[in-house]
Design a protein around this motif. Sequence first.
Motif, PDB file in Angstrom:
ATOM      1  N   SER A  47      53.427  31.794  47.223  1.00  0.00           N
ATOM      2  CA  SER A  47      54.179  30.594  46.867  1.00  0.00           C
ATOM      3  C   SER A  47      53.595  29.956  45.606  1.00  0.00           C
ATOM      4  O   SER A  47      52.421  30.176  45.271  1.00  0.00           O
ATOM      5  CB  SER A  47      54.125  29.586  48.008  1.00  0.00           C
ATOM      6  OG  SER A  47      52.797  29.082  48.153  1.00  0.00           O
ATOM      7  N   PRO A  48      54.385  29.163  44.886  1.00  0.00           N
ATOM      8  CA  PRO A  48      53.856  28.472  43.695  1.00  0.00           C
ATOM      9  C   PRO A  48      52.641  27.602  44.010  1.00  0.00           C
ATOM     10  O   PRO A  48      51.689  27.545  43.224  1.00  0.00           O
ATOM     11  CB  PRO A  48      55.047  27.627  43.224  1.00  0.00           C
ATOM     12  CG  PRO A  48      56.250  28.370  43.706  1.00  0.00           C
ATOM     13  CD  PRO A  48      55.844  28.950  45.033  1.00  0.00           C
ATOM     14  N   SER A  49      52.659  26.917  45.163  1.00  0.00           N
ATOM     15  CA  SER A  49      51.524  26.059  45.506  1.00  0.00           C
ATOM     16  C   SER A  49      50.272  26.887  45.759  1.00  0.00           C
ATOM     17  O   SER A  49      49.155  26.466  45.404  1.00  0.00           O
ATOM     18  CB  SER A  49      51.857  25.219  46.744  1.00  0.00           C
ATOM     19  OG  SER A  49      52.127  26.051  47.859  1.00  0.00           O
ATOM     20  N   ASN A  75      49.945  39.054  44.406  1.00  0.00           N
ATOM     21  CA  ASN A  75      51.248  39.476  44.932  1.00  0.00           C
ATOM     22  C   ASN A  75      51.069  40.650  45.887  1.00  0.00           C
ATOM     23  O   ASN A  75      49.995  41.239  45.992  1.00  0.00           O
ATOM     24  CB  ASN A  75      52.227  39.812  43.791  1.00  0.00           C
ATOM     25  CG  ASN A  75      51.842  41.053  43.002  1.00  0.00           C
ATOM     26  OD1 ASN A  75      51.310  42.021  43.545  1.00  0.00           O
ATOM     27  ND2 ASN A  75      52.126  41.048  41.715  1.00  0.00           N
ATOM     28  N   GLU A 134      69.851  32.826  34.340  1.00  0.00           N
ATOM     29  CA  GLU A 134      68.910  32.336  35.352  1.00  0.00           C
ATOM     30  C   GLU A 134      68.704  33.296  36.512  1.00  0.00           C
ATOM     31  O   GLU A 134      67.911  33.031  37.409  1.00  0.00           O
ATOM     32  CB  GLU A 134      69.446  31.004  35.926  1.00  0.00           C
ATOM     33  CG  GLU A 134      69.407  29.839  34.968  1.00  0.00           C
ATOM     34  CD  GLU A 134      68.010  29.268  34.859  1.00  0.00           C
ATOM     35  OE1 GLU A 134      67.401  28.965  35.907  1.00  0.00           O
ATOM     36  OE2 GLU A 134      67.514  29.156  33.735  1.00  0.00           O
ATOM     37  N   ARG A 154      65.173  34.618  37.612  1.00  0.00           N
ATOM     38  CA  ARG A 154      64.333  33.515  38.082  1.00  0.00           C
ATOM     39  C   ARG A 154      64.764  33.059  39.472  1.00  0.00           C
ATOM     40  O   ARG A 154      63.931  32.819  40.351  1.00  0.00           O
ATOM     41  CB  ARG A 154      64.408  32.344  37.101  1.00  0.00           C
ATOM     42  CG  ARG A 154      63.460  31.183  37.434  1.00  0.00           C
ATOM     43  CD  ARG A 154      63.640  30.021  36.485  1.00  0.00           C
ATOM     44  NE  ARG A 154      64.963  29.423  36.611  1.00  0.00           N
ATOM     45  CZ  ARG A 154      65.299  28.555  37.576  1.00  0.00           C
ATOM     46  NH1 ARG A 154      64.409  28.201  38.492  1.00  0.00           N
ATOM     47  NH2 ARG A 154      66.512  28.046  37.616  1.00  0.00           N
ATOM     48  N   ARG A 155      66.075  32.959  39.693  1.00  0.00           N
ATOM     49  CA  ARG A 155      66.566  32.511  40.997  1.00  0.00           C
ATOM     50  C   ARG A 155      66.243  33.529  42.088  1.00  0.00           C
ATOM     51  O   ARG A 155      65.903  33.162  43.219  1.00  0.00           O
ATOM     52  CB  ARG A 155      68.074  32.258  40.937  1.00  0.00           C
ATOM     53  CG  ARG A 155      68.440  31.068  40.059  1.00  0.00           C
ATOM     54  CD  ARG A 155      69.905  30.690  40.214  1.00  0.00           C
ATOM     55  NE  ARG A 155      70.290  29.674  39.255  1.00  0.00           N
ATOM     56  CZ  ARG A 155      71.478  29.070  39.222  1.00  0.00           C
ATOM     57  NH1 ARG A 155      72.396  29.412  40.123  1.00  0.00           N
ATOM     58  NH2 ARG A 155      71.750  28.157  38.311  1.00  0.00           N
ATOM     59  N   ASN A 194      63.702  35.693  42.137  1.00  0.00           N
ATOM     60  CA  ASN A 194      62.267  35.729  42.398  1.00  0.00           C
ATOM     61  C   ASN A 194      61.740  34.419  42.976  1.00  0.00           C
ATOM     62  O   ASN A 194      60.756  34.427  43.736  1.00  0.00           O
ATOM     63  CB  ASN A 194      61.516  36.088  41.115  1.00  0.00           C
ATOM     64  CG  ASN A 194      61.803  37.504  40.661  1.00  0.00           C
ATOM     65  OD1 ASN A 194      62.267  38.333  41.443  1.00  0.00           O
ATOM     66  ND2 ASN A 194      61.548  37.794  39.400  1.00  0.00           N
ATOM     67  N   ASN A 195      62.376  33.299  42.646  1.00  0.00           N
ATOM     68  CA  ASN A 195      61.933  32.018  43.204  1.00  0.00           C
ATOM     69  C   ASN A 195      62.156  31.942  44.719  1.00  0.00           C
ATOM     70  O   ASN A 195      61.486  31.170  45.405  1.00  0.00           O
ATOM     71  CB  ASN A 195      62.660  30.860  42.522  1.00  0.00           C
ATOM     72  CG  ASN A 195      62.038  30.504  41.184  1.00  0.00           C
ATOM     73  OD1 ASN A 195      61.019  31.073  40.799  1.00  0.00           O
ATOM     74  ND2 ASN A 195      62.652  29.584  40.460  1.00  0.00           N
ATOM     75  N   GLY A 196      63.089  32.747  45.222  1.00  0.00           N
ATOM     76  CA  GLY A 196      63.318  32.745  46.665  1.00  0.00           C
ATOM     77  C   GLY A 196      62.209  33.423  47.449  1.00  0.00           C
ATOM     78  O   GLY A 196      62.104  33.251  48.671  1.00  0.00           O
ATOM     79  N   ARG A 197      61.391  34.211  46.761  1.00  0.00           N
ATOM     80  CA  ARG A 197      60.209  34.855  47.357  1.00  0.00           C
ATOM     81  C   ARG A 197      60.555  35.885  48.435  1.00  0.00           C
ATOM     82  O   ARG A 197      59.654  36.384  49.121  1.00  0.00           O
ATOM     83  CB  ARG A 197      59.270  33.819  47.959  1.00  0.00           C
ATOM     84  CG  ARG A 197      58.063  33.369  47.134  1.00  0.00           C
ATOM     85  CD  ARG A 197      58.307  33.123  45.717  1.00  0.00           C
ATOM     86  NE  ARG A 197      57.051  32.835  45.001  1.00  0.00           N
ATOM     87  CZ  ARG A 197      56.985  32.505  43.726  1.00  0.00           C
ATOM     88  NH1 ARG A 197      58.089  32.402  43.017  1.00  0.00           N
ATOM     89  NH2 ARG A 197      55.820  32.292  43.145  1.00  0.00           N
ATOM     90  N   TYR A 228      61.572  40.750  44.842  1.00  0.00           N
ATOM     91  CA  TYR A 228      61.152  40.581  43.450  1.00  0.00           C
ATOM     92  C   TYR A 228      61.816  41.646  42.596  1.00  0.00           C
ATOM     93  O   TYR A 228      61.832  42.829  42.957  1.00  0.00           O
ATOM     94  CB  TYR A 228      59.628  40.694  43.333  1.00  0.00           C
ATOM     95  CG  TYR A 228      59.127  40.536  41.908  1.00  0.00           C
ATOM     96  CD1 TYR A 228      58.949  39.280  41.357  1.00  0.00           C
ATOM     97  CD2 TYR A 228      58.850  41.654  41.126  1.00  0.00           C
ATOM     98  CE1 TYR A 228      58.506  39.127  40.049  1.00  0.00           C
ATOM     99  CE2 TYR A 228      58.415  41.510  39.815  1.00  0.00           C
ATOM    100  CZ  TYR A 228      58.238  40.245  39.283  1.00  0.00           C
ATOM    101  OH  TYR A 228      57.817  40.112  37.993  1.00  0.00           O
TER     102      TYR A 228
END
Length: 512
Positions: A41-43, A79, A458, A461-462, A464-467, A470
């Motif tokens: 996750s980004p965090s 990852n 986009e 990005r959309r 991959n942002n869903g995790r 990839y």
Amino acid sequence: MSSETPLPAHANDRTTTSLKVIHSHTYTLLDSPSPPAPLPSPSTLTSSTSSLLSHLPTTGYGLPATTTHLLNTISPGLNHSALSPSYYGFVTGGVTPAALCADALVSTHDANVQVHLPHETIATAVEDRALSMLVALFGLDEKAWRGRTFTTGATAANVAGLACGREWVLRERGRRMGLQGKREISVGQMGLLEACAEAGVKRVKVLSTRAHSSLGKAASVVGLGRGRLVDVGVQDGVGLGFDWEVLERELRVEGTVCVVAVSCAEVNTGAFATGVEEMRRLSALCHRYGAWLHVDAAFGIFARCLPDTPEFASVRAGALGLELVDSIAGDGHKMLNVPYDCGFFFTRHLEIQPAVFQNANAVYLGGAAADVPSPLNIGLENSRKFRALPVYATLMAYGREGYEDMVVRQVRLARKVAAWIDRREGLELLPEVRRGKGVDDLFIVVLFRAADYELNEELVRRINNGREMYVSATKWDGKPASRIAVSNWQVDVERDFKLVTGVLDGIVAAAK
């Protein structure tokens, strides 16, 4: 973290304890009831990055504290490209269980596989057997392909291919000029400038179609220059096939010698540049003009693992004719699913390898006289990881049938996803010439974009942002495109199809 005294001479008790902790963490990852997400996750990325050491400690923290740091800070921020079957970026394979087990021994023994020393270690014998099995996996004649070595990857194998090709074409030019009675022309001995001058050559070109970027890097490294990589592809919307008129015109240029490089599965589309008839024609042209025929088969060579059935006939055809070429570059850490870093280089001209890679005037590096050449004299590196052991183990564990099954599953998933994209309103399968024409010639790469301009900008990005999965970003005809490359050994066609289409369906529906 508290500090500890410097490294003791005998610390096996602490090593064992820390290894048990690391292994327990690994078991937890491997025994998860469901595959892990491909990305942290980004965090987690932010937390792990902020917790990295900011400077070299004066007094080390010690092994226990470092082990905790590795598990709590480093591991969460990595990852899961190998662990997750839904990591479709680049062409990144996983690590088979047999290869993973063997790799643990690689680090434990830390063998430097450089000199053939059969009375001291079997490391070079293992490497030779692993390479011979790899040649057999691809249906090539072991006796014909005696020049073979492991590399760090296909990039290094392409460097080896161009280096050997450069050596051979200048020797061949000298032979055809009747210079063989004088001193032999050799780039390895004379240097590129003097060898070219002796042979009356002004330039050495690399002729290819939609070449991978690593081929340009290889041309630069071996002194030919990126600008001497010439595209001779036909302009048909894909550009992979050879324009025979342009190719022969380049081969005929006075004062020029050439390496012809074939793309055996182009990186964006997974498409093949040749079939067996085209390869025969290339071989004949190279023979006529004294050119070296090299194949960049980083992952395309694994099409030769597919069964000889109508379902896979078109893909298998793209990898036929490799027995006619002079050298082949391939990757192990892609579809062979062994750990990074592992590539391989094959050539039918074993005698050329020492001419390029021989360690001169290093008597302390002498090995035993045997049928197994010392690896440091036939490849780029003197210091070499025991990357052969995971290859040996995975081929022993799963054999030809295991790899056939693996590649079949990968191809079927890619084709099923591609067919769905071709039907799904709001998505466009690429290249354009493929649309509505079926997927029977598709290998393992699915190239696509969103029909809507703003969404397409986009889309990666959309996704991959869903995790959940990839994909790689790329471009086709100057526009952004998304790329799914199926290469992990854990592929489950129905499970993974449901995940991929669910993610894409959700993104397209939300954009309306």
